[in-house]
Write an enzyme that holds these catalytic residues in place. Structure first.
Site, PDB file in Angstrom:
ATOM      1  N   GLY A 188      -9.167   1.371  -1.775  1.00 57.88           N
ATOM      2  CA  GLY A 188      -7.751   1.640  -2.011  1.00 57.88           C
ATOM      3  C   GLY A 188      -7.078   2.144  -0.760  1.00 57.88           C
ATOM      4  O   GLY A 188      -6.455   3.194  -0.751  1.00 57.88           O
TER       5      GLY A 188
ATOM      6  N   GLU B 261      -7.618  -3.114  -0.395  1.00 59.07           N
ATOM      7  CA  GLU B 261      -6.379  -2.735  -1.086  1.00 59.07           C
ATOM      8  C   GLU B 261      -5.979  -3.862  -2.019  1.00 59.07           C
ATOM      9  O   GLU B 261      -5.867  -5.010  -1.603  1.00 59.07           O
ATOM     10  CB  GLU B 261      -5.265  -2.464  -0.077  1.00 59.07           C
ATOM     11  CG  GLU B 261      -3.912  -2.196  -0.676  1.00 59.07           C
ATOM     12  CD  GLU B 261      -3.883  -0.992  -1.604  1.00 59.07           C
ATOM     13  OE1 GLU B 261      -3.243  -1.095  -2.664  1.00 59.07           O
ATOM     14  OE2 GLU B 261      -4.494   0.051  -1.284  1.00 59.07           O
TER      15      GLU B 261
ATOM     16  N   GLU C 143     -13.709  -4.156  -7.632  1.00 57.16           N
ATOM     17  CA  GLU C 143     -14.557  -4.786  -8.641  1.00 57.16           C
ATOM     18  C   GLU C 143     -14.820  -6.261  -8.336  1.00 57.16           C
ATOM     19  O   GLU C 143     -15.879  -6.782  -8.664  1.00 57.16           O
ATOM     20  CB  GLU C 143     -13.914  -4.636 -10.030  1.00 57.16           C
ATOM     21  CG  GLU C 143     -13.869  -3.210 -10.534  1.00 57.16           C
ATOM     22  CD  GLU C 143     -12.758  -2.343  -9.930  1.00 57.16           C
ATOM     23  OE1 GLU C 143     -12.760  -1.143 -10.221  1.00 57.16           O
ATOM     24  OE2 GLU C 143     -11.919  -2.851  -9.165  1.00 57.16           O
TER      25      GLU C 143
ATOM     26  N   GLU D  72      -8.900   7.909  -0.773  1.00 55.95           N
ATOM     27  CA  GLU D  72      -7.999   8.910  -1.322  1.00 55.95           C
ATOM     28  C   GLU D  72      -7.828   8.444  -2.761  1.00 55.95           C
ATOM     29  O   GLU D  72      -6.957   7.662  -3.081  1.00 55.95           O
ATOM     30  CB  GLU D  72      -6.677   8.934  -0.547  1.00 55.95           C
ATOM     31  CG  GLU D  72      -5.756  10.078  -0.937  1.00 55.95           C
ATOM     32  CD  GLU D  72      -5.082   9.869  -2.287  1.00 55.95           C
ATOM     33  OE1 GLU D  72      -5.460  10.573  -3.245  1.00 55.95           O
ATOM     34  OE2 GLU D  72      -4.218   9.003  -2.391  1.00 55.95           O
TER      35      GLU D  72
ATOM     36  N   GLU E 198      -2.692   5.894 -10.508  1.00 52.43           N
ATOM     37  CA  GLU E 198      -3.563   5.285  -9.515  1.00 52.43           C
ATOM     38  C   GLU E 198      -4.883   6.020  -9.339  1.00 52.43           C
ATOM     39  O   GLU E 198      -5.472   5.964  -8.268  1.00 52.43           O
ATOM     40  CB  GLU E 198      -2.864   5.161  -8.156  1.00 52.43           C
ATOM     41  CG  GLU E 198      -1.659   4.277  -8.159  1.00 52.43           C
ATOM     42  CD  GLU E 198      -1.025   4.160  -6.791  1.00 52.43           C
ATOM     43  OE1 GLU E 198      -1.412   4.891  -5.870  1.00 52.43           O
ATOM     44  OE2 GLU E 198      -0.136   3.314  -6.650  1.00 52.43           O
TER      45      GLU E 198
END
Length: 103
Positions: free
Chosen positions: A11, A33, A62, A79, A88
């Protein structure tokens, strides 16, 4: 700690953690991302002259397949909390990444 290591940034968002990992000596950083923010991360990475170290991948963790037959990573950064712990939250994705990719 990062010197010569392969890192997975789960992320990545803007790519800030990936950039710091590269600046700390990581040999390769995979910045993952899911959103279109990946395009901005690529620009930020290029602007910092780190495109040879950081590879931004637009994908969910995934569904991720690491490039070039990479079998795993040495370090995972993220993060993962989102903001105010309400949106999120990526803890599940970080755990999946750990189980699948961490050497």
């Amino acid at each position: 700690m990062f010197e010569g290591k392969t890192v997975l940034d789960v992320g990545t968002g803007s790519g800030a953690l990936s950039i710091w990992c590269a600046q700390a000596g990581a040999k390769k950083v995979y910045a993952v991302e899911y959103t279109d923010m990946a395009k901005h991360a690529k620009n930020l990475v290029a602007s910092n002259g780190l495109s040879d170290i950081i590879e931004v991948i637009q994908s969910s963790v995934e569904d991720l397949d690491l490039p070039c037959g990479e079998r795993g990573v040495d370090i995972i950064v993220s993060e993962w909390m989102g903001y105010i712990l309400l949106r999120e939250s990526m803890l599940d994705s970080v755990i999946r990444a750990r189980n699948k990719w961490l050497n």
